[in-house]
Write a protein that holds these residues in place. Structure first.
Motif, PDB file in Angstrom:
ATOM      1  N   ALA A 160       0.833  -1.206   0.000  1.00  0.00           N
ATOM      2  CA  ALA A 160       0.000   0.000   0.000  1.00  0.00           C
ATOM      3  C   ALA A 160       0.865   1.252   0.000  1.00  0.00           C
ATOM      4  O   ALA A 160       0.574   2.229  -0.708  1.00  0.00           O
ATOM      5  N   ALA A 161       1.943   1.241   0.780  1.00  0.00           N
ATOM      6  CA  ALA A 161       2.854   2.384   0.798  1.00  0.00           C
ATOM      7  C   ALA A 161       3.501   2.588  -0.565  1.00  0.00           C
ATOM      8  O   ALA A 161       3.681   3.728  -1.021  1.00  0.00           O
ATOM      9  N   HIS A 162       3.838   1.490  -1.232  1.00  0.00           N
ATOM     10  CA  HIS A 162       4.440   1.567  -2.566  1.00  0.00           C
ATOM     11  C   HIS A 162       3.464   2.195  -3.563  1.00  0.00           C
ATOM     12  O   HIS A 162       3.823   3.085  -4.337  1.00  0.00           O
ATOM     13  N   VAL A 163       2.216   1.736  -3.540  1.00  0.00           N
ATOM     14  CA  VAL A 163       1.200   2.272  -4.448  1.00  0.00           C
ATOM     15  C   VAL A 163       0.970   3.756  -4.190  1.00  0.00           C
ATOM     16  O   VAL A 163       0.904   4.572  -5.124  1.00  0.00           O
ATOM     17  N   VAL A 164       0.846   4.125  -2.920  1.00  0.00           N
ATOM     18  CA  VAL A 164       0.620   5.532  -2.556  1.00  0.00           C
ATOM     19  C   VAL A 164       1.764   6.407  -3.060  1.00  0.00           C
ATOM     20  O   VAL A 164       1.557   7.534  -3.522  1.00  0.00           O
ATOM     21  N   GLY A 165       2.988   5.884  -3.001  1.00  0.00           N
ATOM     22  CA  GLY A 165       4.132   6.655  -3.460  1.00  0.00           C
ATOM     23  C   GLY A 165       4.161   6.855  -4.965  1.00  0.00           C
ATOM     24  O   GLY A 165       4.616   7.891  -5.454  1.00  0.00           O
ATOM     25  N   LEU A 166       3.659   5.864  -5.710  1.00  0.00           N
ATOM     26  CA  LEU A 166       3.670   5.959  -7.171  1.00  0.00           C
ATOM     27  C   LEU A 166       2.589   6.897  -7.701  1.00  0.00           C
ATOM     28  O   LEU A 166       2.756   7.512  -8.756  1.00  0.00           O
ATOM     29  N   LEU A 167       1.479   7.000  -6.983  1.00  0.00           N
ATOM     30  CA  LEU A 167       0.377   7.844  -7.441  1.00  0.00           C
ATOM     31  C   LEU A 167       0.527   9.270  -6.914  1.00  0.00           C
ATOM     32  O   LEU A 167       1.103   9.482  -5.840  1.00  0.00           O
ATOM     33  N   PRO A 168       0.018  10.258  -7.647  1.00  0.00           N
ATOM     34  CA  PRO A 168       0.036  11.638  -7.129  1.00  0.00           C
ATOM     35  C   PRO A 168      -0.815  11.730  -5.868  1.00  0.00           C
ATOM     36  O   PRO A 168      -1.671  10.885  -5.605  1.00  0.00           O
ATOM     37  N   SER A 169      -0.601  12.774  -5.088  1.00  0.00           N
ATOM     38  CA  SER A 169      -1.371  12.926  -3.857  1.00  0.00           C
ATOM     39  C   SER A 169      -2.836  13.242  -4.136  1.00  0.00           C
ATOM     40  O   SER A 169      -3.711  12.913  -3.338  1.00  0.00           O
TER      41      SER A 169
ATOM     42  N   PRO B  42       2.722  13.482 -10.447  1.00  0.00           N
ATOM     43  CA  PRO B  42       3.284  12.260  -9.872  1.00  0.00           C
ATOM     44  C   PRO B  42       4.678  12.512  -9.300  1.00  0.00           C
ATOM     45  O   PRO B  42       5.366  13.469  -9.667  1.00  0.00           O
ATOM     46  N   SER B  43       5.084  11.633  -8.407  1.00  0.00           N
ATOM     47  CA  SER B  43       6.408  11.757  -7.798  1.00  0.00           C
ATOM     48  C   SER B  43       7.497  11.403  -8.808  1.00  0.00           C
ATOM     49  O   SER B  43       7.249  10.768  -9.836  1.00  0.00           O
ATOM     50  N   VAL B  44       8.727  11.825  -8.501  1.00  0.00           N
ATOM     51  CA  VAL B  44       9.894  11.509  -9.333  1.00  0.00           C
ATOM     52  C   VAL B  44      10.862  10.704  -8.475  1.00  0.00           C
ATOM     53  O   VAL B  44      11.100  11.033  -7.314  1.00  0.00           O
ATOM     54  N   PHE B  45      11.418   9.638  -9.050  1.00  0.00           N
ATOM     55  CA  PHE B  45      12.249   8.711  -8.291  1.00  0.00           C
ATOM     56  C   PHE B  45      13.623   8.560  -8.936  1.00  0.00           C
ATOM     57  O   PHE B  45      13.797   8.804 -10.137  1.00  0.00           O
ATOM     58  N   ALA B  46      14.587   8.136  -8.137  1.00  0.00           N
ATOM     59  CA  ALA B  46      15.878   7.722  -8.694  1.00  0.00           C
ATOM     60  C   ALA B  46      15.650   6.470  -9.520  1.00  0.00           C
ATOM     61  O   ALA B  46      14.749   5.675  -9.232  1.00  0.00           O
ATOM     62  N   PHE B  47      16.451   6.267 -10.564  1.00  0.00           N
ATOM     63  CA  PHE B  47      16.184   5.126 -11.439  1.00  0.00           C
ATOM     64  C   PHE B  47      17.461   4.598 -12.082  1.00  0.00           C
ATOM     65  O   PHE B  47      18.492   5.274 -12.132  1.00  0.00           O
ATOM     66  N   GLU B  48      17.350   3.369 -12.574  1.00  0.00           N
ATOM     67  CA  GLU B  48      18.369   2.756 -13.419  1.00  0.00           C
ATOM     68  C   GLU B  48      17.712   2.337 -14.721  1.00  0.00           C
ATOM     69  O   GLU B  48      16.550   1.899 -14.720  1.00  0.00           O
ATOM     70  N   ALA B  49      18.415   2.449 -15.825  1.00  0.00           N
ATOM     71  CA  ALA B  49      17.878   2.031 -17.120  1.00  0.00           C
ATOM     72  C   ALA B  49      17.674   0.516 -17.127  1.00  0.00           C
ATOM     73  O   ALA B  49      18.380  -0.217 -16.434  1.00  0.00           O
ATOM     74  N   PRO B  50      16.715   0.027 -17.910  1.00  0.00           N
ATOM     75  CA  PRO B  50      16.495  -1.423 -17.968  1.00  0.00           C
ATOM     76  C   PRO B  50      17.688  -2.138 -18.600  1.00  0.00           C
ATOM     77  O   PRO B  50      18.405  -1.560 -19.419  1.00  0.00           O
ATOM     78  N   VAL B  51      17.876  -3.378 -18.205  1.00  0.00           N
ATOM     79  CA  VAL B  51      18.989  -4.163 -18.751  1.00  0.00           C
ATOM     80  C   VAL B  51      18.507  -5.163 -19.777  1.00  0.00           C
ATOM     81  O   VAL B  51      19.312  -5.813 -20.448  1.00  0.00           O
ATOM     82  N   THR B  52      17.190  -5.316 -19.938  1.00  0.00           N
ATOM     83  CA  THR B  52      16.648  -6.270 -20.900  1.00  0.00           C
ATOM     84  C   THR B  52      16.345  -5.581 -22.223  1.00  0.00           C
ATOM     85  O   THR B  52      15.932  -4.424 -22.252  1.00  0.00           O
ATOM     86  N   ALA B  53      16.550  -6.312 -23.311  1.00  0.00           N
ATOM     87  CA  ALA B  53      16.271  -5.790 -24.642  1.00  0.00           C
ATOM     88  C   ALA B  53      14.801  -6.007 -24.987  1.00  0.00           C
ATOM     89  O   ALA B  53      14.141  -6.907 -24.454  1.00  0.00           O
TER      90      ALA B  53
END
Length: 440
Positions: A185-194, A200-211
């Motif tokens: 639930a905390a994860h979902v709340v964080g992904l959605l706008p308030s 929406p929120s902005v997060f640190a990220f890494e590019a995908p490794v799969t083609a």
């Protein structure tokens, strides 16, 4: 019934960041608190398993009203044996008021239902009406208690269980226990706008490794587009030929949809439900289209297939959030109209975008020529391949205006990012009306 469950205080401590929160009320079967979950200010209501009085329900409505005034999400942890029957019609009225409050708040702030114990009758209505419903494996969700239904001869395996609710398309996520459900639930709340007016929120990220996959694989296609390990699939137990997931792309929250194989009415309903969620809170949508179409069956039509497909097309068409479609394989006829209704369309080299299947098209357009050939089947196959290459290709789609970019599998993520960058300042308004009346 579930065995020993996590206590109310422990659930709230697990849900809120660092276990810190402000108690709004805790006297009775329902407690309420305010704090931060995954960095997002949020309200929570948590039941303790006891029967609920009209006063308990009225307090819950009060928290919903606070959420509306302050523009913050609300998460409700459901666990109650039901209403206090000795209160008679007062509790019936309070339940009706609660259901109305949930409906009126829909689309204003995110509502997440977390079923950690028993959730039946009117409470099940409220939980199923949340934007996202999460269930712990040992929890129960039902209108009619399974043992009552079984006594009348209507016995189904696992009725009322989380697995049952997931297969029915009610539970979007299933957790192994209450603690994991609280973290989800905390994860979902964080992904959605308030709320519906915030970003929406902005997060640190890494590019995908799969083609990007060479063959049809909806899950792999989304994994190649989204940031590494960012995808949170919803409704995995329902409509399994389609994938819907929240995730991030370059750190920005995005809703992802991928369609594959033949889409049944459950797949279509699942996608439409998810698109409505994203559109309500202006979460950008990325849809990957590669499907053989809707299930070609009169039985499916009689069961509501056409109605659900119409709902899907209307849902995409009515959405004002930024929409990007990626046609990675086949998008023929009604499927293109339903799924590729987007602000910008990326066509992968080698895809097929057509009003009808190329083989069917050439059988009409070149009937005399094919009938005159020595080998009709071979001639039709060759003609269909030629027609697909010349009329239904990615390049032809761009030239005809039904696609905007041609991309290679290696460049599709970059093309989607460019499209979303262009749409970042999108402004859209609907014609004045009370609400639409699309098929439901």
């Amino acid at each position: 019934m579930a065995s020993k469950k996590l206590g109310r205080d422990a659930i709230l401590a697990t849900f809120f960041d660092d276990g810190a929160y402000t108690t709004l009320f805790a006297d009775g079967p329902a407690a309420a608190a305010f704090g931060s979950a995954n960095g997002q200010p949020v309200y929570a209501v948590c039941q303790n398993g006891a029967a609920l009085s009209a006063k308990d329900l009225e307090k819950t409505v009060r928290v919903l009203e606070l959420a509306a005034k302050t523009g913050n999400p609300i998460v409700t942890f459901y666990d109650s044996v039901g209403a206090k029957l000795d209160e008679g019609l007062a509790v019936l009225s309070a339940n009706a008021t609660l259901s109305a409050a949930v409906a009126q708040l829909s689309g204003v702030v995110p509502q997440v239902a977390v079923v950690v114990g028993v959730c039946g009758a009117s409470a099940a209505l409220a939980a199923a009406n949340a934007d996202v419903c999460i269930m712990a494996e040992e929890a129960e969700l039902f209108f009619t208690p399974p043992f009552t239904s079984a006594a009348k001869g209507d016995k189904l395996a696992n009725a009322g269980s989380a697995e049952f609710a997931a297969k029915a398309g009610v539970a979007a996520l299933v957790a192994k226990d209450a603690a994991e459900a609280a973290l989800m639930a905390a994860h979902v709340v964080g992904l959605l706008p308030s709320n519906n007016l915030s970003s929406p929120s902005v997060f640190a990220f890494e590019a995908p490794v799969t083609a990007f996959p060479a063959k049809r694989d909806p899950a792999a296609a989304l994994a190649a587009l989204a940031d590494k390990d960012s995808l949170l699939p919803l409704y995995e137990g329902f409509g399994k030929k389609a994938v819907t997931a929240l995730g991030t792309l370059n750190g920005n929250a995005v809703g992802f949809v991928a369609a594959g194989d033949l889409l049944c009415r459950s797949c279509v309903s699942k996608i439409a439900r998810f698109v409505r969620l994203c559109d309500a809170f202006s979460v950008p949508l990325v849809t990957v289209v590669d499907t053989d179409g809707f299930v070609p069956s009169s039985t499916e039509d009689a069961a509501g297939g056409i109605r659900e497909a119409a709902r899907l097309a209307a849902t995409y068409g009515d959405a004002t959030t930024a929409r990007v479609a990626v046609v990675s394989g086949k998008a023929v006829g009604p499927v293109y109209a339903a799924l590729a209704s987007a602000d910008l369309v990326v066509a992968l080299a080698g895809c097929t975008i057509a009003p009808v299947e190329p083989k069917a098209a050439v059988s009409v357009l070149y009937k005399d020529e094919l009938d005159a050939s020595d080998n009709i089947e071979a001639a039709a196959k060759a003609k269909a391949a030629q027609y697909a290459a010349e009329v239904c290709s990615a390049e032809a789609a761009v030239e005809a205006g039904v696609a905007d970019f041609v991309a290679s599998p290696a460049g599709v993520r970059g093309a989607v990012l460019s499209a979303l960058d262009m749409l970042a300042t999108k402004r859209a308004s609907r014609m004045p009306k009370k609400h639409g009346n699309m098929s439901l």
